[in-house]
Design an enzyme around this catalytic site. Structure first.
Site, mmCIF file in Angstrom:
data_model
loop_
_atom_site.group_PDB
_atom_site.id
_atom_site.type_symbol
_atom_site.label_atom_id
_atom_site.label_comp_id
_atom_site.label_asym_id
_atom_site.label_seq_id
_atom_site.Cartn_x
_atom_site.Cartn_y
_atom_site.Cartn_z
ATOM 1 N N ARG A 59 0.823 -1.214 0.000
ATOM 2 C CA ARG A 59 0.000 0.000 0.000
ATOM 3 C C ARG A 59 0.856 1.263 0.000
ATOM 4 O O ARG A 59 0.388 2.333 -0.388
ATOM 5 C CB ARG A 59 -1.006 -0.067 1.152
ATOM 6 C CG ARG A 59 -2.074 -1.139 0.893
ATOM 7 C CD ARG A 59 -2.853 -1.514 2.119
ATOM 8 N NE ARG A 59 -2.082 -2.175 3.143
ATOM 9 C CZ ARG A 59 -1.851 -3.493 3.229
ATOM 10 N NH1 ARG A 59 -2.369 -4.305 2.309
ATOM 11 N NH2 ARG A 59 -1.133 -3.999 4.198
ATOM 12 N N GLU A 96 4.280 -8.102 12.744
ATOM 13 C CA GLU A 96 3.311 -8.407 13.805
ATOM 14 C C GLU A 96 2.869 -9.869 13.682
ATOM 15 O O GLU A 96 2.575 -10.518 14.662
ATOM 16 C CB GLU A 96 2.116 -7.462 13.645
ATOM 17 C CG GLU A 96 1.064 -7.562 14.721
ATOM 18 C CD GLU A 96 -0.147 -6.673 14.430
ATOM 19 O OE1 GLU A 96 -0.166 -6.001 13.380
ATOM 20 O OE2 GLU A 96 -1.066 -6.664 15.253
HETATM 21 C C1 PRP Z 1 1.589 -4.199 6.565
HETATM 22 C C2 PRP Z 1 1.636 -2.700 6.415
HETATM 23 C C3 PRP Z 1 3.078 -2.380 6.671
HETATM 24 C C4 PRP Z 1 3.481 -3.425 7.693
HETATM 25 C C5 PRP Z 1 3.556 -2.800 9.064
HETATM 26 O O1 PRP Z 1 2.047 -4.791 5.409
HETATM 27 O O2 PRP Z 1 1.198 -2.297 5.138
HETATM 28 O O3 PRP Z 1 3.873 -2.500 5.501
HETATM 29 O O4 PRP Z 1 2.464 -4.434 7.678
HETATM 30 O O5 PRP Z 1 3.913 -3.732 10.046
HETATM 31 P P1 PRP Z 1 5.200 -3.574 10.961
HETATM 32 O O6 PRP Z 1 5.264 -2.124 11.389
HETATM 33 O O7 PRP Z 1 4.923 -4.492 12.124
HETATM 34 O O8 PRP Z 1 6.375 -3.986 10.175
HETATM 35 P P2 PRP Z 1 2.054 -6.368 5.222
HETATM 36 O O9 PRP Z 1 3.290 -6.923 5.835
HETATM 37 O O10 PRP Z 1 0.730 -6.887 5.702
HETATM 38 O O11 PRP Z 1 2.259 -6.596 3.684
HETATM 39 P P3 PRP Z 1 1.428 -6.171 2.364
HETATM 40 O O12 PRP Z 1 1.412 -4.657 2.339
HETATM 41 O O13 PRP Z 1 2.245 -6.722 1.243
HETATM 42 O O14 PRP Z 1 0.054 -6.741 2.468
HETATM 43 N N1 ADE Z 2 0.103 -4.669 9.415
HETATM 44 C C1 ADE Z 2 0.472 -5.036 10.641
HETATM 45 N N2 ADE Z 2 -0.553 -4.977 11.488
HETATM 46 C C2 ADE Z 2 -1.618 -4.548 10.764
HETATM 47 C C3 ADE Z 2 -2.970 -4.265 11.079
HETATM 48 N N3 ADE Z 2 -3.442 -4.425 12.308
HETATM 49 N N4 ADE Z 2 -3.787 -3.833 10.096
HETATM 50 C C4 ADE Z 2 -3.298 -3.677 8.849
HETATM 51 N N5 ADE Z 2 -2.035 -3.938 8.482
HETATM 52 C C5 ADE Z 2 -1.206 -4.363 9.448
#
Ligand code: PRP
Ligand code: ADE
Length: 174
Positions: A59, A96
């Site tokens: 995103r 997370e």
């Molecule tokens: C989500 C979000 C951040 C990340 C934040 O992406 O868009 O990039 O998690 O988490 P953090 O601060 O604990 O590292 P995700 O890993 O779900 O991947 P995606 O955007 O490819 O779906």
């Molecule tokens: N990436 C890590 N934690 C998330 C949450 N709670 N919602 C959306 N994206 C995430």
């Protein structure tokens, strides 16, 4: 008048039980919501020199592309391992809910360039920290880290501020 938070949908138990997933597709899909989000992300950096915007998959690409266009600077993607076609440098990190490796093309940034790092959400800060490490390993400087959402309970802001980062988020969810 709707706030940024009002445009964000929460989906419980995605992608795993116990995670309250903050879904920004509802914000992106609304013309007013998307525009005010981009404007508010840019606001703190007005008048500051920025050479490139770096976006974190996935995103962060949508936000970073719009911000780079607005600033008339280039956009550089940091992607999950195995997606970029050229020579890359990589960095592992914990999430997370899991572990992953991100990478960037090794010629995408030049030493001394000033970088705005962008993503939709700051949780543990692991993803952003990996991005910062990649940017700094290339000799560029992160002048700001901009997010739509901060989840303060997960400690990401504290982690990035300890690294000396300027962190800006438009809203928080407990
Ligand atoms: C989500 C979000 C951040 C990340 C934040 O992406 O868009 O990039 O998690 O988490 P953090 O601060 O604990 O590292 P995700 O890993 O779900 O991947 P995606 O955007 O490819 O779906
Ligand atoms: N990436 C890590 N934690 C998330 C949450 N709670 N919602 C959306 N994206 C995430």
């Amino acid at each position: 008048m709707k706030t940024i938070q009002d445009y964000i949908r929460t989906i419980p138990d995605f992608p795993h039980k116990g995670i309250m997933f903050r879904d920004v597709t509802t914000l992106f899909g609304d013309p007013r919501g998307f525009r005010i989000a981009i404007n508010q992300l840019l606001h703190p950096y007005a008048g500051q020199p920025i050479d490139k915007v770096v976006g974190l998959e996935a995103r962060g690409f949508i936000l970073g592309g719009a911000i780079a266009h607005q600033l008339s600077v280039g956009f550089v993607p940091i992607r999950k391992k195995g997606k970029l076609p050229g020579t890359t440098i990589e960095q592992s990190y914990t999430l997370e809910y899991g572990e992953a490796i991100v990478e960037v093309h090794d010629d995408a940034l030049q030493p001394g360039e000033k970088i705005l790092l962008v993503d939709d959400l700051l949780a543990t800060g692991g993803t952003a920290e990996a991005g910062i490490k990649l940017i700094e390993r290339m000799g560029a400087e992160v002048v700001g880290c901009a997010f739509i959402i901060d989840l303060p309970d997960l400690g990401g802001r504290a982690k990035l501020e300890k690294l000396g980062m300027d962190v800006h988020a438009l809203c928080q969810f407990e």
